[in-house]
Write an enzyme that holds these catalytic residues in place. Structure first.
Site, PDB file in Angstrom:
ATOM      1  N   CYS A  76       6.505  -0.008   7.117  1.00 28.27           N
ATOM      2  CA  CYS A  76       6.105   1.170   6.342  1.00 28.27           C
ATOM      3  C   CYS A  76       7.272   1.586   5.469  1.00 28.27           C
ATOM      4  O   CYS A  76       8.413   1.602   5.927  1.00 28.27           O
ATOM      5  CB  CYS A  76       5.721   2.299   7.299  1.00 28.27           C
ATOM      6  SG  CYS A  76       5.203   3.805   6.461  1.00 28.27           S
ATOM      7  N   LEU A  77       6.965   1.944   4.222  1.00 22.37           N
ATOM      8  CA  LEU A  77       8.020   2.382   3.306  1.00 22.37           C
ATOM      9  C   LEU A  77       8.678   3.675   3.784  1.00 22.37           C
ATOM     10  O   LEU A  77       9.770   4.000   3.353  1.00 22.37           O
ATOM     11  CB  LEU A  77       7.444   2.570   1.896  1.00 22.37           C
ATOM     12  CG  LEU A  77       6.816   1.323   1.263  1.00 22.37           C
ATOM     13  CD1 LEU A  77       6.278   1.647  -0.121  1.00 22.37           C
ATOM     14  CD2 LEU A  77       7.800   0.169   1.216  1.00 22.37           C
ATOM     15  N   HIS A  96      -1.904   7.742   7.194  1.00 27.32           N
ATOM     16  CA  HIS A  96      -0.949   8.633   6.525  1.00 27.32           C
ATOM     17  C   HIS A  96      -1.625   9.927   6.083  1.00 27.32           C
ATOM     18  O   HIS A  96      -1.010  11.004   6.108  1.00 27.32           O
ATOM     19  CB  HIS A  96      -0.343   7.953   5.292  1.00 27.32           C
ATOM     20  CG  HIS A  96       0.817   7.054   5.574  1.00 27.32           C
ATOM     21  ND1 HIS A  96       1.974   7.490   6.181  1.00 27.32           N
ATOM     22  CD2 HIS A  96       1.005   5.733   5.316  1.00 27.32           C
ATOM     23  CE1 HIS A  96       2.835   6.467   6.277  1.00 27.32           C
ATOM     24  NE2 HIS A  96       2.263   5.390   5.772  1.00 27.32           N
ATOM     25  N   GLY A 105       0.849  -1.181   0.000  1.00 25.75           N
ATOM     26  CA  GLY A 105       0.000   0.000   0.000  1.00 25.75           C
ATOM     27  C   GLY A 105       0.880   1.225   0.000  1.00 25.75           C
ATOM     28  O   GLY A 105       2.071   1.139   0.308  1.00 25.75           O
ATOM     29  N   GLN A 112       3.349  10.040   1.173  1.00 27.33           N
ATOM     30  CA  GLN A 112       4.636   9.329   1.172  1.00 27.33           C
ATOM     31  C   GLN A 112       5.487   9.673  -0.041  1.00 27.33           C
ATOM     32  O   GLN A 112       6.691   9.398  -0.041  1.00 27.33           O
ATOM     33  CB  GLN A 112       4.409   7.812   1.211  1.00 27.33           C
ATOM     34  CG  GLN A 112       3.845   7.340   2.545  1.00 27.33           C
ATOM     35  CD  GLN A 112       3.728   5.834   2.561  1.00 27.33           C
ATOM     36  OE1 GLN A 112       2.748   5.278   2.099  1.00 27.33           O
ATOM     37  NE2 GLN A 112       4.747   5.166   3.074  1.00 27.33           N
ATOM     38  N   HIS A 151      -3.868   1.694   7.836  1.00 25.57           N
ATOM     39  CA  HIS A 151      -2.496   2.219   7.847  1.00 25.57           C
ATOM     40  C   HIS A 151      -2.369   3.391   6.872  1.00 25.57           C
ATOM     41  O   HIS A 151      -1.794   4.434   7.203  1.00 25.57           O
ATOM     42  CB  HIS A 151      -1.537   1.074   7.479  1.00 25.57           C
ATOM     43  CG  HIS A 151      -0.096   1.456   7.376  1.00 25.57           C
ATOM     44  ND1 HIS A 151       0.866   0.955   8.216  1.00 25.57           N
ATOM     45  CD2 HIS A 151       0.553   2.296   6.521  1.00 25.57           C
ATOM     46  CE1 HIS A 151       2.045   1.477   7.891  1.00 25.57           C
ATOM     47  NE2 HIS A 151       1.882   2.287   6.857  1.00 25.57           N
ATOM     48  N   GLU A 152      -2.949   3.222   5.668  1.00 28.45           N
ATOM     49  CA  GLU A 152      -2.807   4.262   4.640  1.00 28.45           C
ATOM     50  C   GLU A 152      -3.664   5.485   4.970  1.00 28.45           C
ATOM     51  O   GLU A 152      -3.235   6.621   4.747  1.00 28.45           O
ATOM     52  CB  GLU A 152      -3.155   3.708   3.251  1.00 28.45           C
ATOM     53  CG  GLU A 152      -2.334   2.499   2.795  1.00 28.45           C
ATOM     54  CD  GLU A 152      -0.829   2.675   2.891  1.00 28.45           C
ATOM     55  OE1 GLU A 152      -0.338   3.817   2.872  1.00 28.45           O
ATOM     56  OE2 GLU A 152      -0.135   1.649   3.023  1.00 28.45           O
TER      57      GLU A 152
HETATM   58 ZN    ZN Z   1       3.106   3.518   5.720  1.00 25.20          ZN
END
Ligand code: ZN
Length: 168
Positions: free
Chosen positions: A107-108, A153, A54, A59, A149-150
């Protein structure tokens, strides 16, 4: 879902501490502009290149309410279920179950960190799809976890703020 008419670009990923990750992202106007389609295409390519399941627009340094949810087994998440990627524009959690489950997240934007996070097991979502159509749909389990999670963000929240950090 992703058009391949134009070659997608891999974007740089904001890392923890970047102000864009702490901001409240802005709603996207509908009808969707071509820049939004390009951004979604590039977000998708960036997510695939990084083995993510995701990604959210903040991000990639765009403070807009766009997420991509794309669970699939990969080196970072070997047990993830396979699904068609979904782009959600202006996603809203209409309802979430009080029943939660604990699961490991990464997480990226937070390198080399995994942690256990409690998330609602079931969600009812409303969002615009890439055609600008209003969609309402239910999600459960790992896919519901990715969505939460997204969406976090988009509200300037990183998973480590919700986590019980894993000891290992
Ligand atoms: Zn993330």
């Amino acid at each position: 879902m992703m058009s391949t008419l134009h070659e997608a670009q891999i974007l740089s990923i904001a890392q923890q501490g970047e102000p864009v990750l702490a901001q409240l992202a802005q709603a996207v106007s509908n009808p969707l502009e071509s820049e939004v389609q390009t951004l979604i295409r590039n977000m998708h390519a960036t997510m695939l290149a990084a083995n993510g399941v995701g990604i959210a627009a903040p991000q990639v340094f765009q403070s807009l309410r766009i997420i991509i949810v794309a669970s699939r087994p990969n080196p970072r998440y070997p047990d993830a279920p396979l699904m068609e990627p979904i782009a959600m524009i202006n996603p809203e959690i209409l309802w979430q179950s009080t029943e939660t489950c604990l699961g490991e997240e990464g997480c990226l934007s937070v390198e080399n960190t995994r942690a256990q996070v409690a998330r609602a097991e079931h969600l009812k979502m409303r969002y615009l799809n890439q055609q600008g159509e209003k969609i309402e749909a239910d999600y459960s389990g790992f896919v519901a976890r990715i969505i939460q999670h997204e969406v976090d963000h988009l509200n300037g929240v990183l998973f480590v703020e919700r986590a019980e950090l894993a000891q290992d």
